[in-house]
Scaffold this motif. Structure first.
Motif, mmCIF file in Angstrom:
data_model
loop_
_atom_site.group_PDB
_atom_site.id
_atom_site.type_symbol
_atom_site.label_atom_id
_atom_site.label_comp_id
_atom_site.label_asym_id
_atom_site.label_seq_id
_atom_site.Cartn_x
_atom_site.Cartn_y
_atom_site.Cartn_z
ATOM 1 N N TRP A 18 0.818 -1.212 0.000
ATOM 2 C CA TRP A 18 0.000 0.000 0.000
ATOM 3 C C TRP A 18 0.855 1.266 0.000
ATOM 4 N N GLY A 19 2.080 1.135 0.428
ATOM 5 C CA GLY A 19 2.986 2.275 0.354
ATOM 6 C C GLY A 19 3.656 2.419 -0.993
ATOM 7 N N GLY A 20 3.402 1.449 -1.894
ATOM 8 C CA GLY A 20 3.927 1.540 -3.253
ATOM 9 C C GLY A 20 5.409 1.301 -3.377
ATOM 10 N N VAL A 21 6.020 0.631 -2.404
ATOM 11 C CA VAL A 21 7.463 0.435 -2.421
ATOM 12 C C VAL A 21 7.861 -0.766 -3.276
ATOM 13 N N SER A 22 6.978 -1.763 -3.380
ATOM 14 C CA SER A 22 7.338 -3.012 -4.063
ATOM 15 C C SER A 22 7.233 -2.915 -5.582
ATOM 16 N N TYR A 23 6.648 -1.853 -6.115
ATOM 17 C CA TYR A 23 6.519 -1.708 -7.566
ATOM 18 C C TYR A 23 6.717 -0.237 -7.914
ATOM 19 N N TRP A 24 7.988 0.134 -8.042
ATOM 20 C CA TRP A 24 8.351 1.541 -8.128
ATOM 21 C C TRP A 24 7.815 2.206 -9.393
ATOM 22 N N PHE A 25 7.806 1.481 -10.519
ATOM 23 C CA PHE A 25 7.455 2.136 -11.777
ATOM 24 C C PHE A 25 6.008 2.607 -11.779
ATOM 25 N N THR A 26 5.089 1.688 -11.458
ATOM 26 C CA THR A 26 3.671 2.071 -11.455
ATOM 27 C C THR A 26 3.375 3.080 -10.351
ATOM 28 N N SER A 27 4.104 2.977 -9.251
ATOM 29 C CA SER A 27 3.894 3.934 -8.162
ATOM 30 C C SER A 27 4.309 5.337 -8.581
ATOM 31 N N ALA A 28 5.529 5.462 -9.115
ATOM 32 C CA ALA A 28 6.017 6.773 -9.550
ATOM 33 C C ALA A 28 5.172 7.321 -10.687
ATOM 34 N N LEU A 29 4.756 6.447 -11.609
ATOM 35 C CA LEU A 29 3.923 6.892 -12.721
ATOM 36 C C LEU A 29 2.578 7.412 -12.223
ATOM 37 N N SER A 30 2.009 6.754 -11.222
ATOM 38 C CA SER A 30 0.732 7.207 -10.663
ATOM 39 C C SER A 30 0.876 8.581 -10.039
ATOM 40 N N VAL A 31 1.962 8.794 -9.303
ATOM 41 C CA VAL A 31 2.201 10.103 -8.689
ATOM 42 C C VAL A 31 2.338 11.180 -9.758
ATOM 43 N N ALA A 32 3.107 10.891 -10.808
ATOM 44 C CA ALA A 32 3.296 11.864 -11.881
ATOM 45 C C ALA A 32 1.974 12.188 -12.571
ATOM 46 N N GLN A 33 1.148 11.186 -12.803
ATOM 47 C CA GLN A 33 -0.138 11.424 -13.462
ATOM 48 C C GLN A 33 -1.084 12.231 -12.579
ATOM 49 N N ILE A 34 -1.047 11.976 -11.286
ATOM 50 C CA ILE A 34 -1.889 12.753 -10.362
ATOM 51 C C ILE A 34 -1.456 14.212 -10.361
ATOM 52 N N LEU A 35 -0.151 14.458 -10.347
ATOM 53 C CA LEU A 35 0.355 15.833 -10.373
ATOM 54 C C LEU A 35 -0.028 16.539 -11.673
ATOM 55 N N LEU A 36 0.089 15.834 -12.787
ATOM 56 C CA LEU A 36 -0.285 16.433 -14.069
ATOM 57 C C LEU A 36 -1.784 16.692 -14.140
ATOM 58 N N ALA A 37 -2.579 15.769 -13.591
ATOM 59 C CA ALA A 37 -4.030 15.969 -13.575
ATOM 60 C C ALA A 37 -4.385 17.200 -12.754
ATOM 61 N N ALA A 38 -3.665 17.421 -11.650
ATOM 62 C CA ALA A 38 -3.907 18.611 -10.832
ATOM 63 C C ALA A 38 -3.565 19.880 -11.608
ATOM 64 N N LEU A 39 -2.496 19.818 -12.420
ATOM 65 C CA LEU A 39 -2.133 20.984 -13.232
ATOM 66 C C LEU A 39 -3.173 21.247 -14.314
ATOM 67 N N PHE A 40 -3.740 20.183 -14.865
ATOM 68 C CA PHE A 40 -4.743 20.350 -15.918
ATOM 69 C C PHE A 40 -6.003 21.035 -15.400
ATOM 70 N N LEU A 41 -6.244 20.954 -14.093
ATOM 71 C CA LEU A 41 -7.416 21.611 -13.521
ATOM 72 C C LEU A 41 -7.335 23.127 -13.653
ATOM 73 N N SER A 42 -6.110 23.641 -13.836
ATOM 74 C CA SER A 42 -5.952 25.086 -14.014
ATOM 75 C C SER A 42 -6.483 25.544 -15.368
ATOM 76 N N GLN A 43 -6.594 24.609 -16.321
ATOM 77 C CA GLN A 43 -7.115 24.891 -17.654
ATOM 78 C C GLN A 43 -6.315 25.985 -18.368
ATOM 79 N N ARG A 44 -5.024 25.980 -18.132
ATOM 80 C CA ARG A 44 -4.162 26.925 -18.838
ATOM 81 C C ARG A 44 -3.926 26.446 -20.271
ATOM 82 N N ASP A 45 -3.808 27.375 -21.194
ATOM 83 C CA ASP A 45 -3.580 27.041 -22.599
ATOM 84 C C ASP A 45 -2.106 27.056 -22.983
ATOM 85 N N ARG A 46 -1.319 27.824 -22.260
ATOM 86 C CA ARG A 46 0.093 27.975 -22.626
ATOM 87 C C ARG A 46 0.896 26.767 -22.167
#
Length: 217
Positions: A18-46
């Motif tokens: 549950w801490g995501g330590v045993s599968y680093w790739f999917t864990s890190a990818l999930s974090v990156a996608q969550i961060l990008l999704a949060a940025l997309f909420l700003s709806q910036r065009d640039r």
């Protein structure tokens, strides 16, 4: 494998799974996608907003990885570092035709291949950093990754023209199936002859395994 040889316990299970330590790739990818999704909420065009913000996130991830090396939870530092490369994927999507035109120039591919191969040849995987400052190593790695991406894009455009690349693509399942077996076999033989690891030996083993898989196919 999941518990890394540690005794079975609920606490260790929670930490590794549950801490995501045993599968680093999917864990890190999930974090990156969550961060990008949060940025997309700003709806910036640039696009500069996303690339600039992801650059800051990557720098912060590098700092946190050096000061707080524990991957718990979910390899968040690696996920933060990866946001820059993922944002550059958005840049390619928006300016694909322009980038393809630039990458198709022979001198661009030549420079990118030279930088990438130079890094592969001179870097010792047993001591990848040495006395080089961490930030310089990360910048060098980013440059190498970008050069490898340029090479992949350029080579992908050659697929319809290069018969040997097309052959590998059509028989990729065979190469994938034998990749682990061949690499393990020839890697074990090479380690007996040359116990010191290096990227030159890795490239040699990979080339031999590729030729062997081609012969089997």
């Amino acid at each position: 494998m999941i518990f890394h040889g540690n005794p079975l316990s609920f606490g260790q299970y929670f930490y590794d799974v549950w801490g995501g330590v045993s599968y680093w790739f999917t864990s890190a990818l999930s974090v990156a996608q969550i961060l990008l999704a949060a940025l997309f909420l700003s709806q910036r065009d640039r696009m500069t907003f996303y690339v600039g913000t992801c650059t800051l996130l990557s720098l912060l991830g590098i700092y946190l990885r050096n000061t707080l090396p524990s991957p718990f939870p979910w390899y968040y530092q690696t996920g933060m570092v990866s946001t820059l490369l993922m944002s550059l994927g958005g840049v390619y999507l928006r300016y694909e035709s322009r980038i393809n035109k630039l990458v198709s120039k022979p001198y661009v591919f030549g420079i990118a291949a030279f930088v990438y191969l130079s890094y592969v040849m001179i870097t010792n995987p047993a001591h990848p950093q040495g006395t080089t400052p961490d930030i310089c190593m990360y910048l060098w790695k980013y440059l190498t990754i970008l050069c490898s991406i340029i090479c992949i894009i350029a080579l992908s455009h050659l697929l319809p023209q290069a018969k040997w690349l097309e052959y590998i693509g059509k028989n990729s399942l065979i190469f994938y199936f034998f990749s682990g077996t061949m690499l393990t076999l020839f890697g074990s033989i090479t380690s007996l002859l040359a116990p010191d690891t290096s990227y030159i030996l890795t490239l040699t083993v990979t080339s031999i395994a590729l030729l062997a898989a081609t012969g089997i196919n």
